[in-house]
Scaffold this active site. Structure first.
Site, PDB file in Angstrom:
ATOM      1  NE  ARG A 160       5.904   1.001   5.777  1.00 53.25           N
ATOM      2  CZ  ARG A 160       6.203  -0.282   5.598  1.00 53.25           C
ATOM      3  NH1 ARG A 160       7.384  -0.745   5.948  1.00 53.25           N
ATOM      4  NH2 ARG A 160       5.322  -1.107   5.057  1.00 53.25           N
ATOM      5  CB  SER A 235       0.073   0.718   5.989  1.00 55.99           C
ATOM      6  OG  SER A 235       0.225  -0.573   5.468  1.00 55.99           O
ATOM      7  CD  GLU A 331       3.672   4.058   6.550  1.00 59.18           C
ATOM      8  OE1 GLU A 331       4.551   4.502   5.791  1.00 59.18           O
ATOM      9  OE2 GLU A 331       2.785   3.259   6.195  1.00 59.18           O
TER      10      GLU A 331
END
Ligand code: EPU
Length: 335
Positions: A160, A235, A331
């Site tokens: 990520r 997420s 994130e």
């Protein structure tokens, strides 16, 4: 090119947060982008708005990157090099590849957002990340309005993560991405348990890329809220990577904790599990909360403000630190 004033960004971010953009411009071509960057450098780039939490009004010129098009750059016997411009919707692009029997991106079906922002966080799901099929990308540098090309190595992809979230954050606007996809003998990845069981359920023994994509769509729809119905950004945190010693201590206390081994010394644990077992799953706080089926997904039930969602994120981080001595990294890009 017409700059609009005082535009609500509610429909331009998948959290559905209502903030104001003082100036807003839709960009439909690279030429338009170059033209505006020559005049204005105080810009905020917006793609699909799917990895973004807006906690305040934007007093910069918002550039909505809507450059469209898909082109075949090169074909070999086994591969196709496909260029997609930044404003293409990611899932529609994946479906287009599947329709043309180009393999590699099928596990990444139904991920919200646009092609142009997909490399920034190296989007991933069900054992595949875009770096696996990535060839190169083109950008325009905001400061110099010059064109640049980045190959895979130069993008510094990680979990990520990429150079565009670090050293080059806010410095370039991605205009197109080239993917290297298979034309035959597709290397299917169905190692992920949920995909295998979905295929078994439908009695599919020799899956095609379309079968994998269909399975992923069913799994995602089962677990993840549709941003059109409940605002969310997928997420919210990354899955933390902790030391083996730390993990072994946790495992003694919670023998059922799921984990993935990263190396001899590092273990990744699912943030969703930690958040659920800290008591947050499905809990609602005003118009925000965590999703009832996936605790890692923070949601906006209607009129939550970015600040409310961020406050909940801080509360979760504090609890996870106190309960498991783990720091959860956000994130999503918080503005
Ligand atoms: N779990 C719980 N409770 C929860 C959620 C998950 O116990 O509320 C457990 C599950 O039972 C499972 C484990 O945690 O054992 C992992 O859950 P899941 O398979 O749902 O995946 P994840 O690790 O939570 C990651 C990605 C997702 C991606 C899926 C599938 C990150 C931060 N997230 O989630 O990506 O779709 O794997 O590959 O790596 C995104 O980035 O926006 C995203 C949705």
């Amino acid at each position: 090119m017409k700059i609009e004033n005082n535009i609500s960004l509610k429909k331009f971010n998948t959290f559905g947060v209502d903030v104001n953009a003082s100036k807003f411009l839709t960009i439909s071509s690279i030429e338009e982008l170059e033209e505006i960057l020559i005049k204005e450098k105080n810009v905020f780039t917006l793609g699909g708005g799917s990895n973004l939490l807006l906690t305040q009004d934007i007093n910069k010129l918002v550039l909505l990157i809507a450059i469209k098009g898909i082109e075949i750059i090169k074909e070999t016997e086994d591969h196709v090099y496909l260029k997609s411009y930044a404003g293409e919707n990611w899932h529609e692009f994946v479906l287009w590849c599947i329709e043309h029997d180009y393999g590699g991106l099928e596990n990444l079906s139904l991920i919200p957002g646009n092609v142009g922002t997909s490399p920034i966080q190296n989007i991933g799901a069900y054992g595949v990340e875009i770096k696996d099929c990535f060839h190169s990308l083109e950008t325009i540098e905001i400061e110099t309005f010059k064109k640049h090309t980045f190959n895979k190595k130069e993008c510094e992809f990680g979990y990520r993560n990429s150079i565009f979230k670090n050293k080059l954050k806010g410095k370039h606007i991605i205009t197109s991405v080239v993917f290297k996809l298979s034309r035959n003998n597709h290397k299917l990845n169905f190692s992920y348990g949920a995909i295998t069981s979905e295929l078994e359920k439908n009695d599919i023994k020799k899956p095609t890329i379309k079968d994998i994509s269909d399975a992923v769509i069913v799994i995602r729809n089962r677990k993840l809220p549709d941003p059109k119905e409940i605002g969310n950004s997928g997420s919210f945190f990354k899955n933390p990577i902790i030391s083996k010693e730390h993990f072994e201590k946790l495992q003694k206390k919670y023998p059922e904790i799921p984990y993935y081994t990263i190396s001899n010394s590092e273990i990744k644990v699912p943030a969703g599990w930690l958040i659920e077992h800290a008591g947050f799953k499905g809990k609602r706080y005003g118009d925000t909360g965590t999703h009832e089926k996936q605790a890692l997904v923070l949601v906006n039930y209607g009129n939550a403000k970015g600040k409310d969602i961020f406050k909940l994120a801080k509360k979760i981080q504090k609890t996870i630190k106190e309960s498991y001595d783990i720091i959860l990294d956000i994130e999503v890009n918080v503005i």
